[in-house]
Motif scaffolding. Structure first.
Motif, PDB file in Angstrom:
ATOM      1  N   MET A  79      36.336  43.821  30.694  1.00 26.61           N
ATOM      2  CA  MET A  79      34.976  43.942  31.228  1.00 26.61           C
ATOM      3  C   MET A  79      34.015  44.154  30.079  1.00 26.61           C
ATOM      4  N   ASN A  80      32.908  43.472  30.127  1.00 25.17           N
ATOM      5  CA  ASN A  80      31.843  43.674  29.136  1.00 25.17           C
ATOM      6  C   ASN A  80      30.615  44.176  29.871  1.00 25.17           C
ATOM      7  N   ILE A  81      29.946  45.092  29.236  1.00 26.10           N
ATOM      8  CA  ILE A  81      28.714  45.595  29.855  1.00 26.10           C
ATOM      9  C   ILE A  81      27.547  45.359  28.894  1.00 26.10           C
ATOM     10  N   ASN A  82      26.435  44.916  29.433  1.00 33.41           N
ATOM     11  CA  ASN A  82      25.205  44.755  28.648  1.00 33.41           C
ATOM     12  C   ASN A  82      24.178  45.746  29.172  1.00 33.41           C
ATOM     13  N   MET A  83      23.326  46.182  28.295  1.00 29.50           N
ATOM     14  CA  MET A  83      22.179  46.974  28.740  1.00 29.50           C
ATOM     15  C   MET A  83      20.939  46.253  28.223  1.00 29.50           C
TER      16      MET A  83
ATOM     17  N   CYS B  83      34.198  36.003  35.644  1.00 30.75           N
ATOM     18  CA  CYS B  83      34.751  35.767  36.993  1.00 30.75           C
ATOM     19  C   CYS B  83      33.701  36.213  38.000  1.00 30.75           C
ATOM     20  N   ILE B  84      33.358  37.469  37.930  1.00 30.78           N
ATOM     21  CA  ILE B  84      32.241  37.965  38.729  1.00 30.78           C
ATOM     22  C   ILE B  84      31.374  38.849  37.835  1.00 30.78           C
ATOM     23  N   THR B  85      30.145  39.000  38.238  1.00 30.26           N
ATOM     24  CA  THR B  85      29.203  39.885  37.556  1.00 30.26           C
ATOM     25  C   THR B  85      28.679  40.881  38.577  1.00 30.26           C
TER      26      THR B  85
ATOM     27  N   LEU C  43      24.004  46.996  44.053  1.00 31.07           N
ATOM     28  CA  LEU C  43      24.407  46.110  42.965  1.00 31.07           C
ATOM     29  C   LEU C  43      24.285  44.678  43.469  1.00 31.07           C
ATOM     30  N   ALA C  44      23.827  43.788  42.611  1.00 34.30           N
ATOM     31  CA  ALA C  44      23.915  42.357  42.929  1.00 34.30           C
ATOM     32  C   ALA C  44      25.271  41.890  42.412  1.00 34.30           C
ATOM     33  N   VAL C  45      25.983  41.133  43.220  1.00 36.67           N
ATOM     34  CA  VAL C  45      27.309  40.645  42.827  1.00 36.67           C
ATOM     35  C   VAL C  45      27.252  39.129  42.833  1.00 36.67           C
ATOM     36  N   TYR C  46      27.556  38.522  41.702  1.00 39.23           N
ATOM     37  CA  TYR C  46      27.599  37.067  41.738  1.00 39.23           C
ATOM     38  C   TYR C  46      28.789  36.482  40.997  1.00 39.23           C
TER      39      TYR C  46
ATOM     40  N   LEU D 100      27.557  44.012  34.456  1.00 37.32           N
ATOM     41  CA  LEU D 100      28.966  44.225  34.074  1.00 37.32           C
ATOM     42  C   LEU D 100      29.695  42.912  34.354  1.00 37.32           C
ATOM     43  N   PHE D 101      30.266  42.332  33.309  1.00 37.51           N
ATOM     44  CA  PHE D 101      30.939  41.039  33.438  1.00 37.51           C
ATOM     45  C   PHE D 101      32.445  41.266  33.505  1.00 37.51           C
ATOM     46  N   VAL D 102      33.060  40.792  34.552  1.00 38.75           N
ATOM     47  CA  VAL D 102      34.524  40.872  34.680  1.00 38.75           C
ATOM     48  C   VAL D 102      35.072  39.530  34.227  1.00 38.75           C
TER      49      VAL D 102
END
Ligand SMILES: O=C(O)CCC(=O)C(=O)O
Ligand SMILES: [Fe+2]
Length: 132
Positions: free
Chosen positions: A4-8, A31-33, A63-66, A99-101
């Motif tokens: 998982m990567n997280i950006n701020m 995969c999902i964000t 949270l928005a999930v896409y 948060l990028f999975v």
């Protein structure tokens, strides 16, 4: 295995938002964000057939999930990645935390055979994630 990567992201206000670059239209390579955005708003999404942009109204505590490109590939195009972009505000700071999975870079990605129904053919080749 995945990661998982997280950006701020901090978007300062701009008196003339139309001249800012912001975050250009793109689909995520995840995969999902999962995205947290503050109440300034500014996230826009576009349907899979293109067309108009829709503003994603910020809802407190949500949270928005896409879906990103990796899930699109793994699902053999059944689940489409969503195109999105961000606009800055003329007077307010905007903060977002996506948060990028994602799968690990040394894994092989491609359509899961379980996704093929009725003789469907794979739309994508299998490749190393780092080569994608
Ligand atoms: O700022 C946002 O709302 C999302 C940022 C984004 O789309 C990204 O980092 O991929
Ligand atoms: Fe994005």
């Amino acid at each position: 295995m995945g990661t998982m990567n997280i950006n701020m992201s901090y978007y300062p206000p701009c008196p003339n938002p139309s001249i800012t670059i912001g975050a250009r239209q793109h689909c995520d390579g995840s995969c999902i964000t999962l995205l947290f955005q503050d109440d300034t708003g500014g996230l826009y999404v576009r349907g899979i057939k293109g067309g108009n942009w829709t503003h994603v109204n910020p809802i407190k505590g949500s949270l928005a999930v896409y879906i990103g490109d990796l899930l699109r590939i793994m699902s053999n195009d059944r689940y489409k990645s969503i195109e999105h972009c961000e606009a800055v505000d003329s007077s307010r700071v905007r903060i977002s935390i996506p948060l990028f999975v994602i799968s690990s870079l040394d894994s092989v990605i491609g359509p899961f055979p379980q996704m093929f129904i009725a003789g469907e053919k794979p739309v994508y080749k299998h490749v190393l994630h780092c080569d994608y």
